[in-house]
Scaffold this active site. Structure first.
Site, PDB file in Angstrom:
ATOM      1  N   SER A 134       0.807  -1.223   0.000  1.00 24.16           N
ATOM      2  CA  SER A 134       0.000   0.000   0.000  1.00 24.16           C
ATOM      3  C   SER A 134       0.835   1.264   0.000  1.00 24.16           C
ATOM      4  CB  SER A 134      -0.928   0.005   1.217  1.00 24.16           C
ATOM      5  OG  SER A 134      -0.154  -0.096   2.394  1.00 24.16           O
ATOM      6  N   ASP A 164      -7.575   5.813   5.326  1.00 21.89           N
ATOM      7  CA  ASP A 164      -7.606   4.633   6.186  1.00 21.89           C
ATOM      8  C   ASP A 164      -8.825   4.536   7.083  1.00 21.89           C
ATOM      9  OD1 ASP A 164      -3.993   4.597   6.722  1.00 21.89           O
ATOM     10  OD2 ASP A 164      -5.261   3.820   5.112  1.00 21.89           O
ATOM     11  N   HIS A 213       1.827   4.096   6.892  1.00 22.88           N
ATOM     12  CA  HIS A 213       1.162   4.959   5.906  1.00 22.88           C
ATOM     13  C   HIS A 213       1.553   6.414   6.094  1.00 22.88           C
ATOM     14  CE1 HIS A 213      -2.347   2.003   4.857  1.00 22.88           C
ATOM     15  NE2 HIS A 213      -1.194   1.657   4.313  1.00 22.88           N
TER      16      HIS A 213
END
Lengths: 198, 187
Positions: free
Chosen positions: B64, B130, B104
């Site tokens: 990701s 998210d 992230h």
């Protein structure tokens, strides 16, 4: 009854004190260990000295304490999740290498046997025999050093020999006691004799 | 049958060293094993103390964050209180109740006068932020969820960890063999 004697029989088969020592001749540490063990056997069995375990026990205790510290750190951290356990963890982590260092320092002296000869008359303090050895990595020269410390005079005398390990092992890696034992005995007798002539 | 198995094992040479050991030497072998485990533990805990992070080394598990991080990359984290969290920076965080840390980028931040923050994250390679990953009813992350900030990385090495987790039998087999080797082999 049959079961118990069966178990003892198995235990007897497990111990192989009398089987000749066979090791991988290219494995340096196995060679050194087997030479050390056999030298120990000569002093303990032939000359009937009594082994003093204090040095070894000390090492075992230091190691055990180190492991305990690690376990304590693990459990503490588990019970009190991370940020709170920081001081305890820091203490354990700092003390751990210190213990390892003290252990390494002891190993530096490479003494693997401390044995006592009890005075037969029971009057004088024991004489102490110490064995230490060295075998460099990838080298074939084994050095065995015997130190004698007189109980009475506290004087220290030592003798050593350096020989190639090829002299003691046959082609299969079996230790030939007939070649090794006389060397150890010679070392011992040279120190013992000096004592008697004084 | 057990007696036969033990008798068979006795004929194997590799146990000879063990058979020659006395009580102290046997205990020393076990201690040796314990020391190796303890050393690994102490190194890990030491890293935790030094970096201030609960999990100082993490493996990137998903794609990701491509092209910045790939699956299998190893990240080294620190979690210093002084590090401010700013939009655009990469953080490693854990969602309450979940074990797996996520790597992230910070998208939005709300900051109070006293320094408390609420922030939103999104993976570079993901289409949405998210919020779908957060706990039921949770819309923002807080400082307490942060595991650390990436300070360095080694590519690809983490693949071993991913393999060991996907095939636990492989992991146990490797650990068992290593343990056996340490126990039987004399220094």
């Amino acid at each position: 009854m049959a079961a118990k004697s069966g178990r003892n029989g198995l235990l007897d088969k497990w111990k192989i004190d009398d089987k000749p020592v066979k090791i991988d001749k290219w494995d340096g540490s196995a060679v050194k260990n087997s030479l050390d063990d056999s030298a120990k056997k000569v002093l303990l069995e032939k000359y009937k000295y009594v082994e003093n375990f204090r040095l070894i026990d000390g090492r075992l205790i230091i190691c055990t304490i180190s492991c305990l510290f690690a376990i304590v750190a693990l459990i503490w951290d588990y019970l009190h999740p991370f940020p709170e356990s920081k001081p305890v963890l820091a203490f354990c982590v700092v003390s751990y290498p210190l213990q390892i260092l003290s252990q390494l320092y002891q190993k530096e002296k490479s003494i693997f046997l401390v044995a006592h000869r009890k005075d037969p008359a029971g009057m004088d303090p024991d004489d102490i025999w110490q064995l230490s050895s060295s075998l460099k990595r990838f080298d074939d020269k084994y050095t065995l050093k015997l130190t004698f410390i007189s109980g009475k005079t506290k004087q220290q005398r030592e003798a050593e020999f350096t020989k190639s390990i090829a002299k003691f092992f046959d082609n299969n890696g079996t230790l030939v006691m007939e070649a090794y034992e006389p060397e150890v005995s010679k070392l011992h007798d040279s120190l013992a004799l000096e004592r008697k002539t004084k | 049958a057990v007696r036969a198995a033990v008798a068979a094992m006795l004929s194997l040479d590799f146990l000879d060293d063990v058979r020659r050991m006395n009580k102290r030497q046997l205990y020393y072998q076990v201690l040796n094993f314990g020391m190796i485990v303890s050393s690994a533990l102490m190194i890990w805990k030491g890293l935790m103390v030094v970096t201030g992070s609960e999990s100082p080394i993490v493996v990137v598990l998903s794609g990701s964050m491509e092209p910045a991080f790939h699956r299998g990359d190893l990240l080294f984290l620190t979690n210093r209180i002084e590090d401010p969290i700013r939009v655009g920076e990469i953080v490693v965080f854990r969602i309450e109740g979940r074990e797996i840390p996520i790597v992230h980028r910070v998208l939005k931040i709300h900051e109070k006068q006293n320094g408390d923050i609420k922030f939103l994250t999104k993976g570079d390679n993901n289409a949405v932020d998210d919020r779908g990953l957060y706990k039921q009813g949770q819309h923002w992350l807080e400082k307490k969820d942060v595991v650390g900030r990436a300070r360095g990385f080694v590519p690809y090495i983490g693949i071993v960890t991913i393999l060991m987790n996907d095939y636990p039998k492989f992991k146990y087999a490797v650990l068992f063999l290593l343990g056996l080797f340490v126990l039987v082999h004399r220094e």
